[in-house]
Design an enzyme around this catalytic site. Structure first.
Site, PDB file in Angstrom:
ATOM      1  N   GLU A  49       0.846  -1.324  -0.068  1.00  0.00           N
ATOM      2  CA  GLU A  49       0.015   0.211   0.117  1.00  0.00           C
ATOM      3  C   GLU A  49       0.992   1.443  -0.014  1.00  0.00           C
ATOM      4  O   GLU A  49       1.915   1.409   0.666  1.00  0.00           O
ATOM      5  CB  GLU A  49      -0.799  -0.074   1.326  1.00  0.00           C
ATOM      6  CG  GLU A  49      -1.964   1.016   1.613  1.00  0.00           C
ATOM      7  CD  GLU A  49      -2.404   1.046   2.839  1.00  0.00           C
ATOM      8  OE1 GLU A  49      -3.423   1.692   2.875  1.00  0.00           O
ATOM      9  OE2 GLU A  49      -2.249   0.024   3.645  1.00  0.00           O
ATOM     10  N   LYS A 120      -9.593   1.860  -1.907  1.00  0.00           N
ATOM     11  CA  LYS A 120      -9.876   1.500  -0.846  1.00  0.00           C
ATOM     12  C   LYS A 120     -11.003   1.700  -0.077  1.00  0.00           C
ATOM     13  O   LYS A 120     -11.229   2.981  -0.108  1.00  0.00           O
ATOM     14  CB  LYS A 120      -8.786   1.923   0.204  1.00  0.00           C
ATOM     15  CG  LYS A 120      -8.754   1.013   1.806  1.00  0.00           C
ATOM     16  CD  LYS A 120      -7.468   1.588   2.454  1.00  0.00           C
ATOM     17  CE  LYS A 120      -7.304   0.889   3.832  1.00  0.00           C
ATOM     18  NZ  LYS A 120      -5.879   1.266   4.372  1.00  0.00           N
ATOM     19  N   CYS A 153      -5.417  -3.384   3.046  1.00  0.00           N
ATOM     20  CA  CYS A 153      -5.400  -3.173   4.481  1.00  0.00           C
ATOM     21  C   CYS A 153      -6.315  -3.362   5.098  1.00  0.00           C
ATOM     22  O   CYS A 153      -6.911  -4.535   5.197  1.00  0.00           O
ATOM     23  CB  CYS A 153      -4.321  -1.991   4.749  1.00  0.00           C
ATOM     24  SG  CYS A 153      -3.564  -1.831   6.020  1.00  0.00           S
ATOM     25  N   VAL A 180      -0.148  -2.400  10.819  1.00  0.00           N
ATOM     26  CA  VAL A 180       0.430  -1.639  11.990  1.00  0.00           C
ATOM     27  C   VAL A 180      -0.120  -2.623  13.073  1.00  0.00           C
ATOM     28  O   VAL A 180      -0.830  -3.255  13.080  1.00  0.00           O
ATOM     29  CB  VAL A 180      -0.060  -0.430  12.042  1.00  0.00           C
ATOM     30  CG1 VAL A 180       0.567   0.828  10.950  1.00  0.00           C
ATOM     31  CG2 VAL A 180      -1.596  -0.144  12.418  1.00  0.00           C
TER      32      VAL A 180
END
Length: 291
Positions: A49, A120, A153, A180
């Site tokens: 990404e 997205k 993501c 993350v």
């Protein structure tokens, strides 16, 4: 003689560390890794990404300055050149600029040029300050190797994304990502993201290929652990390390994934849906891409 259905296909996920704002350098290094993957036999290559710009924007103006149009931006043009020369398909995350709007997007490129764009759908944290939520739905792109869907993501936390891609005929979902650390992560265990994508691959009998980034950017660490999951739900390559650039390679058979949706004489995870109880498409609009 019975027809032979098996087709082996090499997929590569490029675990990469962008350097924030160093667009030309990130572009050149991404192309160098694509070349390495092609040398190893990859026919489909997935990059993370926002691989050209980096992720941790501090203002919308900064995000706007680092975004590019598709298909006429320099990164898409450069990726299209290598895809044509090496006769492969690329799925690459990029900050897309369309007029005054910004999208966290992935461009899908084949040997003959750009096939299309995925934007997205589910924005994470400060992405909501810079980007518009995706407005192109869940397109599935036909290739000689099979039908390819895309998620980015945080989209992976929504099982509807993978189910709708499967309903649209996707054999493979490519996931450019910047995972993350998230709340609830247990020390010593792999990222929850790996488990979610393994479950999605199994429940939809599809291959899922996740290309994550590594490194720490403006204080934000990223977890790595890129992987390729087979249609049974188990990794066929990776997870990669949590801190190093590397190429994750796997040979898969996308036609086997489609055939394997017949789990036994009675059960098929798409046909068995109780659409008399819940909507067949979970509220999504029908697509003219459905095979």
């Amino acid at each position: 003689m019975a027809a032979k259905h098996e087709e082996k296909l090499m997929i590569a996920c490029l675990q990469f560390e962008p350097r924030f704002g160093e667009v030309a350098d990130n572009r050149a290094r991404s192309i160098a890794m694509i070349e390495q993957a092609a040398d190893a036999g990859a026919r489909i290559v997935i990059l993370p990404e926002l691989v050209i710009s980096g992720y941790m924007f501090q203002s919308r103006a900064e995000a706007f300055a680092l975004a590019e149009p598709i298909p006429d931006g320099p990164s898409t043009i450069a990726w299209a050149e290598v895809a044509a020369r090496r006769k492969l398909f690329l799925v690459a995350g990029i900050a897309e600029r369309e007029g005054d709007r910004l999208y966290n997007s992935a461009v899908v490129i084949g040997p003959d040029g750009v096939l299309g764009v995925y934007r997205k759908l589910h924005l994470w944290a400060d992405e909501n300050l810079w980007f518009e939520a995706g407005n192109l739905g869940l397109p599935v792109f036909s290739t000689p190797h099979g039908r390819i869907g895309v998620a980015i993501c945080y989209d992976g936390w929504f099982p509807e994304v993978f189910r709708l891609a499967a309903v649209e005929g996707a054999d493979l979902v490519c996931v450019p990502t910047n995972w993350v650390p998230i709340p609830g992560q247990v020390e010593g265990r792999g990222p929850m993201a790996n488990i979610l994508h393994m479950a999605a691959a199994h429940s939809n009998s599809m291959v899922i290929a996740c290309a994550d980034r590594v490194g720490t950017e403006r204080g934000q660490p990223f977890v790595g652990h890129s992987l390729i999951v087979g249609h049974t739900g188990w990794p066929v390559a990776g997870p990669a390390s949590g801190d190093s650039e590397e190429i994750v390679l796997a040979e898969v058979d996308l036609s086997a994934a489609r055939r394997a949706r017949n789990w036994n004489s009675f059960n098929h995870p798409l046909r068995d849906r109780r659409t008399d109880i819940y909507a067949e498409r979970l509220g999504a609009k029908p697509s003219d891409r459905r095979p």
